[in-house]
Scaffold this motif. Structure first.
Motif, PDB file in Angstrom:
ATOM      1  N   TYR B  15       0.886  -1.152   0.000  1.00  9.02           N
ATOM      2  CA  TYR B  15       0.000   0.000   0.000  1.00  9.02           C
ATOM      3  C   TYR B  15       0.926   1.204   0.000  1.00  9.02           C
ATOM      4  CZ  TYR B  15      -4.236  -2.594   1.331  1.00  9.02           C
ATOM      5  OH  TYR B  15      -5.323  -3.418   1.371  1.00  9.02           O
ATOM      6  N   ASP B  16       0.803   2.069  -0.955  1.00  5.35           N
ATOM      7  CA  ASP B  16       1.762   3.158  -1.130  1.00  5.35           C
ATOM      8  C   ASP B  16       3.160   2.535  -1.177  1.00  5.35           C
ATOM      9  OD1 ASP B  16      -0.428   4.926  -1.037  1.00  5.35           O
ATOM     10  OD2 ASP B  16      -0.379   4.839   1.152  1.00  5.35           O
ATOM     11  N   GLN B  18       4.457   0.928   1.570  1.00  3.54           N
ATOM     12  CA  GLN B  18       4.582   0.020   2.695  1.00  3.54           C
ATOM     13  C   GLN B  18       4.271  -1.422   2.268  1.00  3.54           C
ATOM     14  OE1 GLN B  18       1.389   0.417   5.395  1.00  3.54           O
ATOM     15  NE2 GLN B  18       2.345  -0.823   7.008  1.00  3.54           N
ATOM     16  N   VAL B  20       2.964  -4.810   2.756  1.00  5.19           N
ATOM     17  CA  VAL B  20       1.971  -5.356   3.675  1.00  5.19           C
ATOM     18  C   VAL B  20       1.982  -6.880   3.639  1.00  5.19           C
ATOM     19  CG1 VAL B  20      -0.494  -5.484   4.123  1.00  5.19           C
ATOM     20  CG2 VAL B  20       0.519  -3.307   3.531  1.00  5.19           C
ATOM     21  N   PRO B  39      -1.885 -10.710  14.184  1.00  5.88           N
ATOM     22  CA  PRO B  39      -2.204  -9.475  14.906  1.00  5.88           C
ATOM     23  C   PRO B  39      -2.911  -8.455  14.023  1.00  5.88           C
ATOM     24  CG  PRO B  39       0.127  -9.540  14.370  1.00  5.88           C
ATOM     25  CD  PRO B  39      -0.440 -10.866  13.961  1.00  5.88           C
ATOM     26  N   ASN B  40      -3.469  -7.422  14.635  1.00  5.72           N
ATOM     27  CA  ASN B  40      -4.106  -6.332  13.874  1.00  5.72           C
ATOM     28  C   ASN B  40      -3.094  -5.724  12.916  1.00  5.72           C
ATOM     29  OD1 ASN B  40      -5.839  -5.349  16.839  1.00  5.72           O
ATOM     30  ND2 ASN B  40      -6.688  -6.411  15.086  1.00  5.72           N
ATOM     31  N   GLY B  41      -3.524  -5.496  11.716  1.00  4.58           N
ATOM     32  CA  GLY B  41      -2.623  -4.927  10.715  1.00  4.58           C
ATOM     33  C   GLY B  41      -1.668  -5.938  10.115  1.00  4.58           C
ATOM     34  N   GLY B  42      -1.871  -7.222  10.439  1.00  8.23           N
ATOM     35  CA  GLY B  42      -0.964  -8.264   9.945  1.00  8.23           C
ATOM     36  C   GLY B  42      -1.149  -8.576   8.462  1.00  8.23           C
ATOM     37  N   GLY B  43      -2.230  -8.105   7.884  1.00  6.63           N
ATOM     38  CA  GLY B  43      -2.438  -8.319   6.450  1.00  6.63           C
ATOM     39  C   GLY B  43      -3.476  -9.377   6.132  1.00  6.63           C
ATOM     40  N   LYS B  44      -4.265  -9.783   7.135  1.00  6.44           N
ATOM     41  CA  LYS B  44      -5.242 -10.857   6.915  1.00  6.44           C
ATOM     42  C   LYS B  44      -6.321 -10.439   5.919  1.00  6.44           C
ATOM     43  CE  LYS B  44      -6.278 -10.845  11.291  1.00  6.44           C
ATOM     44  NZ  LYS B  44      -5.415  -9.724  11.697  1.00  6.44           N
ATOM     45  N   SER B  45      -6.917  -9.290   6.172  1.00  5.05           N
ATOM     46  CA  SER B  45      -7.976  -8.838   5.252  1.00  5.05           C
ATOM     47  C   SER B  45      -7.409  -8.620   3.853  1.00  5.05           C
ATOM     48  CB  SER B  45      -8.597  -7.538   5.750  1.00  5.05           C
ATOM     49  OG  SER B  45      -9.181  -7.745   7.013  1.00  5.05           O
ATOM     50  N   THR B  46      -6.197  -8.107   3.813  1.00  4.69           N
ATOM     51  CA  THR B  46      -5.549  -7.876   2.519  1.00  4.69           C
ATOM     52  C   THR B  46      -5.366  -9.186   1.762  1.00  4.69           C
ATOM     53  OG1 THR B  46      -4.405  -6.002   3.508  1.00  4.69           O
ATOM     54  CG2 THR B  46      -3.514  -6.848   1.440  1.00  4.69           C
ATOM     55  N   GLN B  81     -15.060  -7.771   6.454  1.00  3.25           N
ATOM     56  CA  GLN B  81     -14.893  -7.423   7.871  1.00  3.25           C
ATOM     57  C   GLN B  81     -15.831  -6.279   8.254  1.00  3.25           C
ATOM     58  OE1 GLN B  81     -10.829  -6.493   8.911  1.00  3.25           O
ATOM     59  NE2 GLN B  81     -11.303  -6.415  11.096  1.00  3.25           N
ATOM     60  N   GLU B 162     -13.434 -12.401   9.886  1.00  2.00           N
ATOM     61  CA  GLU B 162     -13.940 -12.271  11.257  1.00  2.00           C
ATOM     62  C   GLU B 162     -15.446 -12.510  11.385  1.00  2.00           C
ATOM     63  OE1 GLU B 162     -12.256  -9.235  13.646  1.00  2.00           O
ATOM     64  OE2 GLU B 162     -10.404  -9.210  12.503  1.00  2.00           O
ATOM     65  N   HIS B 193      -9.608 -13.938  15.583  1.00  2.00           N
ATOM     66  CA  HIS B 193      -8.637 -13.627  16.633  1.00  2.00           C
ATOM     67  C   HIS B 193      -8.761 -14.603  17.787  1.00  2.00           C
ATOM     68  CE1 HIS B 193      -7.027 -10.033  14.883  1.00  2.00           C
ATOM     69  NE2 HIS B 193      -8.249  -9.617  14.599  1.00  2.00           N
TER      70      HIS B 193
HETATM   71  N1  ATP Z   1      -6.563   0.917   1.860  1.00  2.00           N
HETATM   72  C1  ATP Z   1      -5.395   0.925   2.511  1.00  2.00           C
HETATM   73  N2  ATP Z   1      -4.475   1.887   2.249  1.00  2.00           N
HETATM   74  C2  ATP Z   1      -3.291   1.907   2.887  1.00  2.00           C
HETATM   75  N3  ATP Z   1      -2.916   1.005   3.795  1.00  2.00           N
HETATM   76  C3  ATP Z   1      -3.773   0.034   4.116  1.00  2.00           C
HETATM   77  C4  ATP Z   1      -5.065  -0.060   3.484  1.00  2.00           C
HETATM   78  N4  ATP Z   1      -5.717  -1.134   3.980  1.00  2.00           N
HETATM   79  C5  ATP Z   1      -4.886  -1.679   4.877  1.00  2.00           C
HETATM   80  N5  ATP Z   1      -3.715  -0.993   4.961  1.00  2.00           N
HETATM   81  C6  ATP Z   1      -2.557  -1.352   5.800  1.00  2.00           C
HETATM   82  O1  ATP Z   1      -2.197  -2.665   5.485  1.00  2.00           O
HETATM   83  C7  ATP Z   1      -1.876  -3.399   6.638  1.00  2.00           C
HETATM   84  C8  ATP Z   1      -2.691  -4.684   6.668  1.00  2.00           C
HETATM   85  O2  ATP Z   1      -4.065  -4.363   6.782  1.00  2.00           O
HETATM   86  P1  ATP Z   1      -5.180  -5.490   6.902  1.00  2.00           P
HETATM   87  O3  ATP Z   1      -6.473  -4.796   6.893  1.00  2.00           O
HETATM   88  O4  ATP Z   1      -4.933  -6.511   5.883  1.00  2.00           O
HETATM   89  O5  ATP Z   1      -4.869  -6.064   8.352  1.00  2.00           O
HETATM   90  P2  ATP Z   1      -5.652  -7.193   9.155  1.00  2.00           P
HETATM   91  O6  ATP Z   1      -4.689  -8.291   9.417  1.00  2.00           O
HETATM   92  O7  ATP Z   1      -6.908  -7.543   8.481  1.00  2.00           O
HETATM   93  O8  ATP Z   1      -5.941  -6.417  10.522  1.00  2.00           O
HETATM   94  P3  ATP Z   1      -7.207  -6.527  11.522  1.00  2.00           P
HETATM   95  O9  ATP Z   1      -6.975  -7.672  12.427  1.00  2.00           O
HETATM   96  O10 ATP Z   1      -7.128  -5.235  12.275  1.00  2.00           O
HETATM   97  O11 ATP Z   1      -8.431  -6.634  10.688  1.00  2.00           O
HETATM   98  C9  ATP Z   1      -2.102  -2.481   7.815  1.00  2.00           C
HETATM   99  O12 ATP Z   1      -0.843  -2.019   8.259  1.00  2.00           O
HETATM  100  C10 ATP Z   1      -2.916  -1.354   7.272  1.00  2.00           C
HETATM  101  O13 ATP Z   1      -2.509  -0.153   7.878  1.00  2.00           O
END
Ligand code: ATP
Ligand code: MG
Lengths: 264, 248
Positions: B15-16, B18, B20, B39-46, B81, B162, B193
């Motif tokens: 993303y940008d 960073q 992920v 963990p939160n922000g671990g990239g699961k939803s991605t 989610q 989730e 989680h």
């Molecule tokens: N649209 C976006 N633009 C920029 N960065 C993003 C975007 N969506 C997610 N991120 C970043 O990508 C990383 C992974 O996000 P993701 O939503 O996949 O986490 P997650 O594992 O699902 O977290 P959670 O448990 O909180 O749902 C995070 O660091 C988040 O800040």
């Protein structure tokens, strides 16, 4: 009091009130539930560029506004796909640039632009038969497209991401919706004007939304509310000799306030 | 011949600027039931959005049933989610679930679709509320509606982000029973989680925190879990409570 409807201009204005209410009831419902009110405002102001171009080229300004507003709608809706410009920024830019283009075209047109004011603030009492015909045709296109794509419009308005997973081409449907907004703007442009028409897009649908939990009922109710309120505004503007567009907007606003009060 | 449900090879996603997801390789078989944990922000939803074809990898390859994810979308069901919608959007429970049966342009919903909707609403114990406007539901009821919308199309791959958020304990156990039944016909990936609850029901775990630290059987996942959370995790496996990690 009903004798005012004997005048042909008043009869035409009534027909115009019905035609604009259909566009506003149907497309305005999506504008409100998909929350694209300010985007629609930008499209309506951008349409003024088309009006100016119409003057310059010597064609009917309402017709010239059709391609112009559709192109602006596509530009705003598509910008996030191709460039790192937020939709919000694009709205701000198109809003004023469309107006500016219109003003420059009118500057470049020799002579005086007689009914310019009516494209800005509307003049429902001066709509011509050809204006009514354009409005009718556009209304029919709008209603037909909404009927054909009602499932897709609903799915995309509710949850764009999920709809794309189920196979809806969400971007294409979104752009089609914006094209309908552009066509509705053209329906309204002569009667209410680019500056005031956003009130007609939002207020009847916003009132109707308080009473209907189903999109089809919402559209029908918004259309009926639109007809009642624009006609009321029309009659009041005639009686008190006030600008029709502005009076209609004030009636809409008052109705919204009352319905909000009754519901809250 | 059977094809893998999901095949991910060396996928990076940014993303940008960073990073992920970093060099992810993952396989999911047709009958797998896998939990993605991290963990939160671990990239699961991605990761899920990558499988759904909503996001494209910056490098590497994602295949779903041997094809580009977008081409296999009709085989997938999805629970996001978060769903952002106008709080008084004019749609009721039944119509919301029906959108999950979408067939394509110019094709309406038929009697079979309506029956399928009623059936999943039964499964989610939401049939009584089928005419209720969506915003007049509690958070957990709304979640059940979105779960119903995900499974209503009888997918071959069910992807849930989730699902247990705001679901009460009673519904949780019937949810896992339903998943076990569905798993006979489809592969399931879910994000959770609740490591303990999930590990008693799923058969594979993927531990994700930018990199995929582990993916495989629940029994051997302890080290992977420790790595992504940077602390030991108590794991209760297949109904027999036992500590997998040695005490520190
Ligand atoms: N649209 C976006 N633009 C920029 N960065 C993003 C975007 N969506 C997610 N991120 C970043 O990508 C990383 C992974 O996000 P993701 O939503 O996949 O986490 P997650 O594992 O699902 O977290 P959670 O448990 O909180 O749902 C995070 O660091 C988040 O800040
Ligand atoms: Mg997430």
């Amino acid at each position: 009091m009903l004798e005012i409807f004997q005048y042909p201009f008043m009869q035409k204005a009534l027909v115009a009130a019905v035609l604009i209410s259909v566009a506003c009831g149907v497309v305005g419902s999506y504008v409100v539930i998909k929350r694209i009110v300010s985007l629609s405002g930008a499209i309506s102001h951008a349409a003024f560029g088309g009006v100016g171009m119409g003057y310059f080229l010597g064609v009917n300004p309402v017709l010239a506004a059709i391609p112009f507003s559709i192109v602006s709608a596509m530009a705003i809706g598509g910008v996030r796909q191709v460039a790192k410009i937020s939709e919000d920024t694009a709205i701000g830019i198109l809003w004023s640039v469309g107006m500016a283009i219109g003003v420059i075209f009118i500057n470049l047109t020799p002579g005086y632009a007689p009914d310019l004011f009516s494209y800005l603030f509307g003049s429902i009492l001066t709509v011509s038969n050809s204006d009514l015909l354009i409005m009718l045709v556009l209304d029919m296109i709008i209603v037909a497209v909404v009927y054909i794509f009602r499932r897709e419009f609903l799915a995309v308005s509710f949850d764009e991401e999920f709809s794309s997973v189920t196979g809806v081409h969400a971007l294409a449907i979104y752009l089609l919706l914006l094209a309908l907004v552009a066509l509705s703007v053209v329906v309204l442009i002569k009667a209410v004007g680019v500056i005031l028409l956003i009130a007609l897009f939002t207020i009847p649908a916003a009132i109707a939304k308080q009473y209907s939990y189903n999109i089809r009922n919402l559209m029908i109710l918004a259309t009926v509310i639109g007809i009642i309120l624009t006609t009321t505004g029309l009659i009041l503007s005639y009686i008190f000799d006030l600008a029709s567009g502005a009076t209609i907007v004030m009636v809409l606003a008052a109705a919204f306030a009352i319905s909000y009060y009754l519901n809250g | 011949m059977s094809v893998e449900a999901v095949k991910i090879r060396n996928v990076d996603l940014k993303y940008d600027e960073q990073l992920v997801l970093d060099d992810i390789c993952l396989d999911i078989d047709e009958k797998d039931f896998m939990a993605v944990i991290g963990p939160n922000g671990g990239g699961k939803s991605t990761l899920l959005k990558l499988i759904l074809g909503i996001l494209k990898p910056d490098s590497g390859e994602v295949q779903v049933f041997g094809r580009d994810p977008v081409k296999s979308r009709h085989l997938m069901g999805y629970l996001p989610q978060h769903v952002n919608f106008d709080p008084d959007f004019p749609i009721n429970v039944f119509e919301t679930v029906l959108t999950g049966r979408y067939h394509g342009l110019f094709k309406g919903y038929n009697a079979e679709d309506r029956e399928a909707v009623l059936k999943v609403l039964d499964d989610m114990e939401m049939r009584d509320l089928k005419d209720r406007q969506i915003s007049k539901l509690s958070g957990g009821q709304m979640q059940r509606v979105f779960i119903a919308r995900a499974i209503v199309r009888d997918p071959k791959l069910l992807i849930m982000d989730e699902p247990m958020a705001s679901i009460d304990p009673e519904m949780q156990s019937s949810f896992y029973n339903l998943m076990a039944r569905l798993n006979e016909k489809m592969a399931i990936i879910l994000v959770s989680h609740d490591v303990g609850a999930v590990s008693t029901h799923v058969d594979k775990i993927a531990c994700l925190n930018r990199k995929l630290f582990y993916h495989g059987d629940v029994e051997n996942s302890a080290n992977g879990l420790e790595e992504i959370y940077h602390c030991p995790i108590e794991l209760i496996s297949h109904g027999i409570p036992h500590r997998i990690l040695k005490d520190h």
